[in-house]
Motif scaffolding. Sequence first.
Motif, PDB file in Angstrom:
ATOM      1  N   LEU A 244      13.382  -3.290  21.354  1.00  0.00           N
ATOM      2  CA  LEU A 244      11.977  -2.964  21.144  1.00  0.00           C
ATOM      3  C   LEU A 244      11.311  -2.545  22.448  1.00  0.00           C
ATOM      4  CD1 LEU A 244       9.508  -2.934  19.237  1.00  0.00           C
ATOM      5  CD2 LEU A 244       9.147  -5.343  19.836  1.00  0.00           C
ATOM      6  N   VAL A 245      11.565  -3.280  23.518  1.00  0.00           N
ATOM      7  CA  VAL A 245      11.022  -2.929  24.835  1.00  0.00           C
ATOM      8  C   VAL A 245      11.574  -1.581  25.283  1.00  0.00           C
ATOM      9  CG1 VAL A 245      11.019  -3.575  27.275  1.00  0.00           C
ATOM     10  CG2 VAL A 245      10.638  -5.323  25.522  1.00  0.00           C
ATOM     11  N   GLU A 246      12.865  -1.383  25.101  1.00  0.00           N
ATOM     12  CA  GLU A 246      13.501  -0.124  25.495  1.00  0.00           C
ATOM     13  C   GLU A 246      12.881   1.058  24.755  1.00  0.00           C
ATOM     14  OE1 GLU A 246      18.016   0.469  26.326  1.00  0.00           O
ATOM     15  OE2 GLU A 246      17.694   0.971  24.217  1.00  0.00           O
ATOM     16  N   ARG A 247      12.606   0.874  23.463  1.00  0.00           N
ATOM     17  CA  ARG A 247      12.019   1.947  22.661  1.00  0.00           C
ATOM     18  C   ARG A 247      10.589   2.247  23.112  1.00  0.00           C
ATOM     19  NH1 ARG A 247      12.745  -0.124  17.779  1.00  0.00           N
ATOM     20  NH2 ARG A 247      14.813   0.801  17.554  1.00  0.00           N
ATOM     21  N   TRP A 248       9.816   1.212  23.431  1.00  0.00           N
ATOM     22  CA  TRP A 248       8.446   1.410  23.904  1.00  0.00           C
ATOM     23  C   TRP A 248       8.406   2.212  25.202  1.00  0.00           C
ATOM     24  CZ3 TRP A 248       6.316  -4.244  23.079  1.00  0.00           C
ATOM     25  CH2 TRP A 248       5.899  -4.375  21.746  1.00  0.00           C
ATOM     26  N   ILE A 249       9.351   1.942  26.086  1.00  0.00           N
ATOM     27  CA  ILE A 249       9.306   2.552  27.421  1.00  0.00           C
ATOM     28  C   ILE A 249      10.012   3.904  27.444  1.00  0.00           C
ATOM     29  CG2 ILE A 249      10.078   2.285  29.809  1.00  0.00           C
ATOM     30  CD1 ILE A 249       9.707  -0.743  29.438  1.00  0.00           C
ATOM     31  N   GLU A 250      11.187   4.018  26.824  1.00  0.00           N
ATOM     32  CA  GLU A 250      11.996   5.225  26.949  1.00  0.00           C
ATOM     33  C   GLU A 250      11.928   6.143  25.734  1.00  0.00           C
ATOM     34  OE1 GLU A 250      15.936   3.982  27.838  1.00  0.00           O
ATOM     35  OE2 GLU A 250      15.456   3.290  29.866  1.00  0.00           O
ATOM     36  N   GLY A 251      11.360   5.667  24.633  1.00  0.00           N
ATOM     37  CA  GLY A 251      11.271   6.495  23.445  1.00  0.00           C
ATOM     38  C   GLY A 251      12.321   6.113  22.411  1.00  0.00           C
ATOM     39  N   ASP A 252      12.341   6.842  21.303  1.00  0.00           N
ATOM     40  CA  ASP A 252      13.262   6.538  20.217  1.00  0.00           C
ATOM     41  C   ASP A 252      14.673   7.037  20.547  1.00  0.00           C
ATOM     42  OD1 ASP A 252      14.056   5.468  17.844  1.00  0.00           O
ATOM     43  OD2 ASP A 252      12.802   6.724  16.568  1.00  0.00           O
TER      44      ASP A 252
ATOM     45  N   ARG B 229      21.893  11.088  29.327  1.00  0.00           N
ATOM     46  CA  ARG B 229      22.687  12.234  29.766  1.00  0.00           C
ATOM     47  C   ARG B 229      22.039  13.016  30.906  1.00  0.00           C
ATOM     48  NH1 ARG B 229      24.083  14.377  23.612  1.00  0.00           N
ATOM     49  NH2 ARG B 229      25.522  12.657  23.061  1.00  0.00           N
ATOM     50  N   ALA B 230      20.761  12.785  31.126  1.00  0.00           N
ATOM     51  CA  ALA B 230      20.047  13.524  32.179  1.00  0.00           C
ATOM     52  C   ALA B 230      20.485  13.051  33.563  1.00  0.00           C
ATOM     53  CB  ALA B 230      18.546  13.347  32.006  1.00  0.00           C
ATOM     54  N   LYS B 231      20.379  13.934  34.534  1.00  0.00           N
ATOM     55  CA  LYS B 231      20.663  13.566  35.908  1.00  0.00           C
ATOM     56  C   LYS B 231      19.560  12.652  36.429  1.00  0.00           C
ATOM     57  CE  LYS B 231      23.182  17.821  37.004  1.00  0.00           C
ATOM     58  NZ  LYS B 231      23.253  18.999  37.901  1.00  0.00           N
TER      59      LYS B 231
ATOM     60  N   ARG C  43      11.590  10.387  37.370  1.00  0.00           N
ATOM     61  CA  ARG C  43      11.158   9.920  36.050  1.00  0.00           C
ATOM     62  C   ARG C  43      12.181   8.980  35.439  1.00  0.00           C
ATOM     63  NH1 ARG C  43      12.272  11.336  30.824  1.00  0.00           N
ATOM     64  NH2 ARG C  43      10.616  10.844  29.286  1.00  0.00           N
ATOM     65  N   LYS C  44      13.462   9.333  35.520  1.00  0.00           N
ATOM     66  CA  LYS C  44      14.508   8.480  34.953  1.00  0.00           C
ATOM     67  C   LYS C  44      14.550   7.144  35.686  1.00  0.00           C
ATOM     68  CE  LYS C  44      19.431   8.375  33.754  1.00  0.00           C
ATOM     69  NZ  LYS C  44      20.683   9.160  33.625  1.00  0.00           N
ATOM     70  N   LEU C  45      14.428   7.182  37.010  1.00  0.00           N
ATOM     71  CA  LEU C  45      14.437   5.950  37.786  1.00  0.00           C
ATOM     72  C   LEU C  45      13.228   5.082  37.430  1.00  0.00           C
ATOM     73  CD1 LEU C  45      15.734   4.251  40.019  1.00  0.00           C
ATOM     74  CD2 LEU C  45      14.343   5.530  41.676  1.00  0.00           C
ATOM     75  N   ARG C  46      12.070   5.720  37.263  1.00  0.00           N
ATOM     76  CA  ARG C  46      10.857   4.967  36.925  1.00  0.00           C
ATOM     77  C   ARG C  46      10.993   4.288  35.566  1.00  0.00           C
ATOM     78  NH1 ARG C  46       6.707   6.526  33.802  1.00  0.00           N
ATOM     79  NH2 ARG C  46       7.381   8.702  33.868  1.00  0.00           N
ATOM     80  N   LEU C  47      11.507   4.994  34.567  1.00  0.00           N
ATOM     81  CA  LEU C  47      11.665   4.412  33.236  1.00  0.00           C
ATOM     82  C   LEU C  47      12.703   3.285  33.239  1.00  0.00           C
ATOM     83  CD1 LEU C  47      11.605   7.637  31.017  1.00  0.00           C
ATOM     84  CD2 LEU C  47       9.773   5.965  31.352  1.00  0.00           C
ATOM     85  N   ARG C  48      13.810   3.516  33.938  1.00  0.00           N
ATOM     86  CA  ARG C  48      14.847   2.500  33.992  1.00  0.00           C
ATOM     87  C   ARG C  48      14.335   1.226  34.686  1.00  0.00           C
ATOM     88  NH1 ARG C  48      17.624   4.737  30.549  1.00  0.00           N
ATOM     89  NH2 ARG C  48      19.767   5.447  30.800  1.00  0.00           N
TER      90      ARG C  48
END
Length: 471
Positions: free
Chosen positions: A123-131, A140-142, A146-151
């Motif tokens: 649920l937390v993962e979906r809220w932050i990173e999307g469905d 799959r993105a490099k 943005r990727k670092l911030r979400l992770r």
Amino acid sequence: MTSQSEQPPRLFEGREPVFPQRVSGWFRRFKWWLMGFTLSIYYLTPWIRWDRGVNLPDQAVLVDLANARFYFFWIEIWPHELYFVAGLLIMAGLGLFLFTSILGRVWCGYACPQTVWTDLFILVERWIEGDRNERIRLLRAKWSFRKLRLRVTKWIVWLFIAMATGGAWVFYFADAPTLLRDLLTGQAAFVAYGTIAVMTVTTFIFGGFLREQVCTYMCPWPRIQAAMMDEDSLTVAYRDWRGEPRGKLDKAEGDCIDCMACVNVCPQGIDIRDGQQVECITCALCIDACDTVMDRIGRPRGLIDYCSLSDEPLERAGKPPKSIWSHVLRLRNFIYFGLWAGIGVAMVVALFIRSDFSTSVKPDRNPRFVTMSDGTVRNAYDLKISNQTGQDRRFHISIKTDDPLRVDLQGTDTLSVVVPADDTLHQRVYIFAKPEHAASKAKSSSVRFWVEDRQTGERTHVDSGFSGDVR
């Protein structure tokens, strides 16, 4: 011989990350409510207060390791009453057998801590990173800012949940408000910080990264459940006789349009259409997903549903399946329920008829006896009296033997002692046999210790022996 350029065959397939898609439906709503209920019990129970009187803990549920007590609201379990804990564990096992016999791995799909916390982490993962699709694209993105911030944001929230999980666990073993203050001021014992650290790490890893691997590889229950189920057990299954042959909407001969919705929502990453699998935890999210699709294309629900093997021939022949009650009211389930209820009733009866005090005696083994200057033989004993009430109690101690032996209590001229409320007294007791008594020359003579509560008149006894001088 193989050439050096050839790679050795892989023995294990690499893990494919599972990103369950958001789904709505009756089973998903039920799981949300159950998750909120179970997490509320876990996090809030240590903070419930219960007045037990002076000098006793006022925490409703407490495992007091320091004083060897277990408190559960008005019930207090002492070390010699661990059979109550054993009974609860047996009841839990029989309850698990019963529910598995009726509904398969319903515990795994709805109430197992691994499932509950994994649901929360997803649920937390979906809220932050999307469905699902957004999370797959992010995987799959490099690496980017943005990727670092979400992770990092996701991991920080996971870490707070994991720390709260470990913190709530230690609150069950000490007074919660006091321990919280000590934890925040750095005055708590090292074992408290160590326990929180271990629980934090395991929760963070199991709920955030291992997830379905815990259920598939680490938990033994998927292998045991086969012995608990039979052809009348209800479990999540795909009605292939109705769905096959599958195909796209405009070409499908069966009801399954191969939309993959059931696969996309599965937290285990399996395809329920492949039949029963050890990975399936019967969370029923695939039922919600399939029912939603059936509603959209105007076909009847239940392509994926709770059903049993015994109903398959009937449904294939176009007949209605057996009633739910015929699956529930079976001999095996009656046996499980009878055992479960019998143990529960026995524990309740034992709880209400148990004595307010208990005794035990331990004779000295080295030396077993002492011969006095006048030839009298003396034995020494450690008598333990536990007062399980909230008031000080006076107890009278006496013995019953074949010979008129004399008994003395160390530290008092009388045969009565006072045991403080909710405490245990260790009393040194001496028994003397004169030279003319047969017990003074016998290898062993029976001795029965009687302990009487002077306030209530309740008596209890414990048997021991008297060792004579046989040299």
